[in-house]
Design an enzyme around this catalytic site. Structure first.
Site, short mmCIF file in Angstrom:
data_model
loop_
_atom_site.label_atom_id
_atom_site.label_comp_id
_atom_site.label_asym_id
_atom_site.label_seq_id
_atom_site.Cartn_x
_atom_site.Cartn_y
_atom_site.Cartn_z
N ASP A 281 0.86 -1.20 0.00
CA ASP A 281 0.00 0.00 0.00
C ASP A 281 0.89 1.24 0.00
O ASP A 281 0.62 2.24 0.69
CB ASP A 281 -0.97 0.02 1.18
CG ASP A 281 -2.06 1.10 1.01
OD1 ASP A 281 -2.16 1.69 -0.08
OD2 ASP A 281 -2.81 1.34 1.98
N HIS B 258 3.95 10.59 -0.03
CA HIS B 258 3.47 11.96 0.10
C HIS B 258 4.66 12.90 0.21
O HIS B 258 5.76 12.47 0.56
CB HIS B 258 2.60 12.11 1.36
CG HIS B 258 1.25 11.49 1.22
ND1 HIS B 258 0.30 11.99 0.36
CD2 HIS B 258 0.70 10.41 1.81
CE1 HIS B 258 -0.79 11.25 0.45
NE2 HIS B 258 -0.57 10.28 1.31
#
Lengths: 438, 313
Positions: A310, A314
């Site tokens: 996953d 960011h």
């Protein structure tokens, strides 16, 4: 150009291999696997690169079945190029790009774009199409067209399909194309504005909680719908004991359901949110010790089909500042294999065969990938892991643009050393080179 | 002086000895406030910034006044009238304050952990004036100060906190502080407003106010926010008042020795009846007064570390 990998322990349950084997690679394919490959004049033959893999573990090139590459639309967080480099460094020969780019992969143009760009990237990229248009959960995406464009699965990851009727129809419709549904199970009403797992620590830290039920009610719903529509349901990033028991019961009834767990949900608990470290903010959130223990046990007993990262990169700014305002997600490609080695193989909970099942065999089976593992004639995608190369996770050394790892500072005793994709070394860490080559 | 950390972020990691120190310092400060000239030069030349990201009347005013009583230069910044509305981050705003030479940054913010985040990123002392539902240590300290002033002790007392515990930083800070000082703490409210596993913080949980009030020495009534009803956490204000409102019947039944507190601002006629708020058992205005003393004590302990004790006399 030929490559000869010598003296390593080769593990591939798909081909019932576990032992000392040499592997000869030629023109992108595995030419030969044998206990000992002898080539006359080998040491002077400059057309053969020799990898001395003594003490190393050789596996089929691992596959991450849950990756966010962020391109197109969020190139400041990651690009196909940087995401694939991170994957190569982490020991993956392939990643599976989730459709929540901008625009969403709800049409063949986005899928084609990904395909085109990934031909020039370090590792292979499989694509996932969205279930609904723009992943808005309102109307079905052109699933047939997406299938034709080559997507391996369907998912509205990150934006769960809240409307049960839409989900039912999506499943029914998708069955014609033999595509699994990768479901991000979350009831958005139950999650609300939550930012961490509900429990003692959310109470202590005063952070708005996300109950376990927000995942579990959707796991239950999707299992019921999958049972009704007879499709293959795959539960993404499963994080609670309750979800596990729902999957277990469904399997007993014969429902075609598989599940994946991330390394962070297997290793960290909600206690890690302490000090409001925004790198621990992830969806689904880190759960209680009881959940982590249940998942660990299930993994060691073979009840979990896959470990997936996953990988959710960011920017620094996305994670800077107040916990409740920071972005959800963990950058996971470069730590996953080392973490599973450290916490499961080294501790004796699973063996290398199980790791290869979790990170290669089962992901390939779930996504219906035509891969053959390590055997003569197959595509030479290979990972070479060095179990005796201790390292410390450092944010700045990550190849990914996303430095958002809660494992920074962790000392791990093994590391991926070489990643080979289609017969070409794309990552080389021999002697600590840490180089991307392609 | 026992307060050795750079910042003051909450009572979770403040020990009983430090709490004692703050309460005792506050007593000296309260003496100053009763004089005809209510100002001492202790923090002359020191700069205190009040950085308020949430609306606040009493806390902001109280910190302002506290700083002024100690002769510090004090400036207040509110969200609506600053660059924050232009999207400046908490960190950049605080760094700006810092380079302008502030010694203490008092911060009120809606995000839990915001004060800690600031503390880690600037060299000025950070004083937490409330971070989301996490912590509001000066409120808990002034509550404890008030209880001790009225009842003479904290150890062994039974303190009941009523209302929206889940969203309350006041409740959490009171629990940490009171437990450390040896009090017994219970909470009561609609079960939708009681956070998960709060028992592990060492408190008793009730859902029935009348039962919870039995044997209590202090009742601390929290403000109920109307948006909780709108988001479906309880059915109506009417029912809340009936089940969890402190009214004169309940006060009468609890007896004359029950101390009534409220951190303010009150919703009169909802969580507390005016007849209770204004009764002789209520110490609500006393709390406000003590708030200034507590904040003076903390400003002094954080900004006046190199200043000798005698200077406050």
């Amino acid at each position: 150009m030929k490559i000869l990998i010598k003296n390593g322990r080769t593990v591939d349950p798909k081909n019932n291999l576990d032992g000392k084997y040499d592997i000869l690679i030629k023109d992108g394919r595995i030419e030969e696997i044998a206990e000992e490959i002898k080539i006359p004049g080998l040491t002077t033959d400059s057309s053969i690169e020799i990898i001395n893999a003594g003490g190393r573990i050789i596996t089929p090139g691992l596959i991450d079945m849950h990756t966010h590459l962020r391109e197109p639309g969020y190139e400041e967080k990651e690009t196909i190029k940087t995401g694939c480099e991170a994957a190569a460094a982490g020991g993956f020969a392939a990643v599976t790009a989730m459709p929540n780019s901008n625009p969403v992969a709800d049409n063949p143009a986005v899928v084609e774009h990904l395909k085109l760009k990934s031909t020039r990237s370090a590792v292979k990229v499989y694509s996932v199409g969205s279930i609904t248009k723009k992943s808005e959960g309102k109307t079905l995406a052109e699933i047939g067209t997406l299938a034709k464009a080559g997507v391996k699965a369907l998912s509205d990851d990150g934006q769960p399909v809240m409307n049960s009727e839409i989900m039912r129809r999506a499943m029914e419709y998708a069955r014609a194309f033999d595509l699994p549904i990768l479901s991000h199970c979350e009831d958005l009403n139950l999650s609300g504005d939550g930012v961490m797992g509900e429990g003692y620590y959310s109470t202590l830290f005063g952070l708005t909680p996300i109950p376990k039920a927000s995942e579990e009610v959707m796991v239950a719903r999707d299992i019921i719908l999958a049972e009704m529509t007879r499709i293959h349901l795959h539960i993404c990033h499963m994080s609670t004991e309750g979800s596990l028991s729902l999957v277990r019961d469904a399997r007993k009834r014969g429902v075609n359901v598989t599940c994946e767990v991330t390394p962070h949900h297997l290793i960290l608990t909600d206690k890690a949110v302490k000090d409001y470290n925004t790198d621990t903010k992830v969806n689904p959130p880190l759960r209680s010790k009881k959940d982590v223990e249940a998942l660990k046990q299930a993994l060691s007993e073979g009840e979990i089909d896959a470990v997936a990262t996953d990988h959710a990169p960011h920017t620094y700014e996305d994670k800077l500042g107040e916990y409740d305002q920071a972005a959800f997600g963990i950058s996971g490609l470069e730590t996953a294999v080392s973490l599973i080695y450290e916490n499961f193989i080294k501790t004796g909970l699973i063996g290398w065969n199980e790791l290869v099942k979790l990170m290669y065999v089962n992901p390939a089976r779930i996504l219906r990938l035509e891969v053959e593992g390590l055997k003569a004639g197959s595509c030479a995608d290979i990972t070479v892991f060095n179990p005796n190369n201790s390292w410390t996770v450092e944010k700045e050394k990550l190849k990914s643009k996303g430095k958002n790892t809660p494992f920074a500072g962790f000392e791990l005793s093994g590391k991926n050393e070489i990643t080979i994709v289609e017969g070409k070394i794309v990552y080389d860490d021999r002697g600590g080179k840490d180089e991307i080559l392609y | 002086m026992t307060l050795t950390k750079k910042d003051f972020l909450g009572l979770y990691d403040t020990d009983a000895e430090e709490i004692e120190e703050i309460l005792n310092t506050a007593r000296a400060m309260k003496d100053i406030l009763t004089r005809s000239v209510k100002k001492v030069p202790t923090l002359r030349g020191k700069t205190v910034i009040n950085l308020f990201y949430e609306p606040s009347t009493r806390t902001k005013f109280s910190f302002n006044l506290a700083a002024k009583r100690l002769s510090a230069d004090v400036m207040s910044i509110s969200k609506s009238t600053s660059s924050i509305t232009k999207g400046e981050s908490l960190l950049d705003t605080a760094k700006t304050m810092e380079v302008m030479g502030s010694d203490v940054v008092v911060v009120r913010h809606s995000s839990p952990g915001a004060a800690k985040f600031l503390a880690e990123n600037i060299s000025a002392a950070v004083l937490n004036a409330g971070d989301g539902a996490h912590s509001h240590p000066t409120q808990a300290l002034l509550d404890m100060y008030t209880i001790r002033e009225k009842l003479g002790r904290l150890a062994g007392l039974k303190v009941l906190i009523v209302g929206d515990i889940a969203h309350s930083r006041v409740a959490r800070s009171n629990i940490w502080g009171l437990k450390k000082m040896g009090a017994e703490v219970s909470v009561v409210g609609p079960l939708t407003l009681i956070p998960t596993e709060i028992e592990k913080m060492g408190v008793k949980v009730y859902s029935n106010l009348d039962k919870a009030l039995e044997g209590a020495d202090v009742v601390n009534i929290l403000r109920i926010q109307m948006e909780r009803q709108e988001s479906g956490l309880f059915p109506s204000i009417r029912e809340y008042r009936e089940l969890y409102g402190m009214n004169k019947e309940r006060l009468k039944k609890a007896g004359k020795d029950l101390l009534v507190m409220h951190p303010g601002p009150m919703n009169r006629g909802i969580e507390i009846e005016s007849s209770v708020a204004d009764s002789s058992q209520s110490v609500i205005t006393e709390q406000v007064k003590n708030g200034v003393a507590i904040r003076m004590a903390l400003l002094y302990l954080l900004a006046g570390r190199e200043i000798k004790n005698e200077d406050i006399d």
